[in-house]
Design a protein around this motif. Structure first.
Motif, short mmCIF file in Angstrom:
data_model
loop_
_atom_site.label_atom_id
_atom_site.label_comp_id
_atom_site.label_asym_id
_atom_site.label_seq_id
_atom_site.Cartn_x
_atom_site.Cartn_y
_atom_site.Cartn_z
N MET A 122 0.81 -1.20 0.00
CA MET A 122 0.00 0.00 0.00
C MET A 122 0.85 1.27 0.00
SD MET A 122 -3.13 -0.96 -0.16
CE MET A 122 -4.14 0.38 0.38
N LEU A 123 2.05 1.19 0.59
CA LEU A 123 2.90 2.39 0.63
C LEU A 123 3.28 2.85 -0.76
CD1 LEU A 123 5.23 1.41 3.60
CD2 LEU A 123 3.41 3.12 3.62
N ASN A 124 3.54 1.90 -1.67
CA ASN A 124 3.93 2.29 -3.03
C ASN A 124 2.76 2.94 -3.77
OD1 ASN A 124 2.56 -0.15 -3.39
ND2 ASN A 124 4.46 -1.29 -3.77
N ILE A 125 1.55 2.44 -3.56
CA ILE A 125 0.37 3.03 -4.20
C ILE A 125 0.11 4.43 -3.62
CG2 ILE A 125 -2.14 2.83 -4.47
CD1 ILE A 125 -1.70 -0.23 -4.66
N ILE A 132 2.52 6.85 -5.22
CA ILE A 132 2.12 7.21 -6.59
C ILE A 132 0.98 8.22 -6.56
CG2 ILE A 132 1.04 6.32 -8.70
CD1 ILE A 132 2.72 3.72 -8.17
N ASP A 133 -0.03 7.96 -5.72
CA ASP A 133 -1.16 8.89 -5.62
C ASP A 133 -0.72 10.28 -5.16
OD1 ASP A 133 -2.82 6.84 -6.43
OD2 ASP A 133 -3.55 6.38 -4.42
N LYS A 134 0.16 10.33 -4.17
CA LYS A 134 0.65 11.62 -3.67
C LYS A 134 1.46 12.35 -4.76
CE LYS A 134 0.77 10.61 1.30
NZ LYS A 134 -0.54 11.12 1.48
N TYR A 139 -0.96 11.56 -14.85
CA TYR A 139 -1.76 10.33 -14.68
C TYR A 139 -0.94 9.31 -13.90
CZ TYR A 139 -4.26 12.23 -18.75
OH TYR A 139 -4.95 13.03 -19.62
N ASP A 140 -1.64 8.37 -13.27
CA ASP A 140 -0.96 7.25 -12.66
C ASP A 140 -1.04 6.04 -13.59
OD1 ASP A 140 -3.77 7.02 -12.18
OD2 ASP A 140 -3.37 5.48 -10.68
N GLY A 141 0.07 5.33 -13.71
CA GLY A 141 0.10 4.08 -14.47
C GLY A 141 0.22 4.25 -15.97
N PRO A 168 0.14 17.82 -23.62
CA PRO A 168 1.27 17.24 -22.90
C PRO A 168 0.81 16.41 -21.71
CG PRO A 168 0.99 19.54 -22.30
CD PRO A 168 -0.04 19.25 -23.34
N PHE A 169 1.65 15.46 -21.28
CA PHE A 169 1.31 14.60 -20.15
C PHE A 169 2.54 14.17 -19.39
CE2 PHE A 169 1.90 11.60 -23.69
CZ PHE A 169 2.82 10.73 -23.14
N VAL A 170 2.29 13.71 -18.16
CA VAL A 170 3.29 13.04 -17.33
C VAL A 170 2.58 11.81 -16.77
CG1 VAL A 170 4.73 13.15 -15.26
CG2 VAL A 170 4.48 15.17 -16.70
N ILE A 171 3.22 10.66 -16.88
CA ILE A 171 2.68 9.42 -16.31
C ILE A 171 3.60 9.00 -15.17
CG2 ILE A 171 2.12 7.01 -16.73
CD1 ILE A 171 1.82 7.78 -19.72
N VAL A 172 3.02 8.74 -14.00
CA VAL A 172 3.77 8.22 -12.86
C VAL A 172 3.54 6.71 -12.84
CG1 VAL A 172 4.10 8.30 -10.37
CG2 VAL A 172 3.41 10.38 -11.60
#
Length: 161
Positions: A1-4, A7-9, A37-39, A60-64
């Protein structure tokens, strides 16, 4: 859960940090900040005109994106995230600069904040602009590492056996 949670933060943080940027889009009359975006990017929609793909409208975008996690018992737990950056520019000579500009803005913002919930930036970041670009779309990646808390094993339950 820490990794998710990390990513959300990061998605929330980067949307806030990049919101003032104005970058080109497919529509010459519109400039906008990168959307984070995530993922992965959201699924493509078909344009009402001739069933065309609307791929360039994502820019433009950034994906985490989560890459991996390396945990060594009693030492450290390091998660690696990849940030995929995409920008749009018809300038075939200097279009790459927009992507690098986003990368630089992210690098500075991460360096200032460093702590995201329980995760702490390790300081290890690597950036790459792709040698071959799908002009007018430009891409780069940024790999970032964070220390996460380790799972603490409750060995007292083993005493019961």
């Amino acid at each position: 859960m820490l990794n998710i949670d990390l990513i959300d933060k990061l998605v929330v943080f980067l949307n806030e940090e990049l919101k003032e940027m104005r970058l080109s889009t497919k529509d010459e009359n519109i400039e906008k900040a990168p959307t984070v975006y995530d993922g992965y990017l959201p699924p493509k929609e078909k344009s009402s005109r001739r069933g065309e793909d609307t791929e360039q409208e994502d820019y433009p975008f950034v994906i985490v994106r989560y890459l991996d996690e390396d945990e060594e018992q009693y030492k450290e737990n390091v998660a690696t995230l990849r940030l995929v950056i995409g920008t749009y520019s018809k300038d075939e000579q200097h279009g790459w600069r927009d992507t690098l500009n986003v990368i630089n803005r992210i690098k500075i913002a991460l360096g200032k904040k460093q702590i995201f919930g329980a995760a702490v930036l390790t300081g290890k970041m690597s950036t790459t602009l792709f040698e071959e670009q799908m002009k007018p779309m430009w891409h780069g990646v940024m790999d970032v590492q964070f220390n996460l808390p380790q799972v603490a094993w409750d060995r007292s339950v083993l005493d019961d056996y």
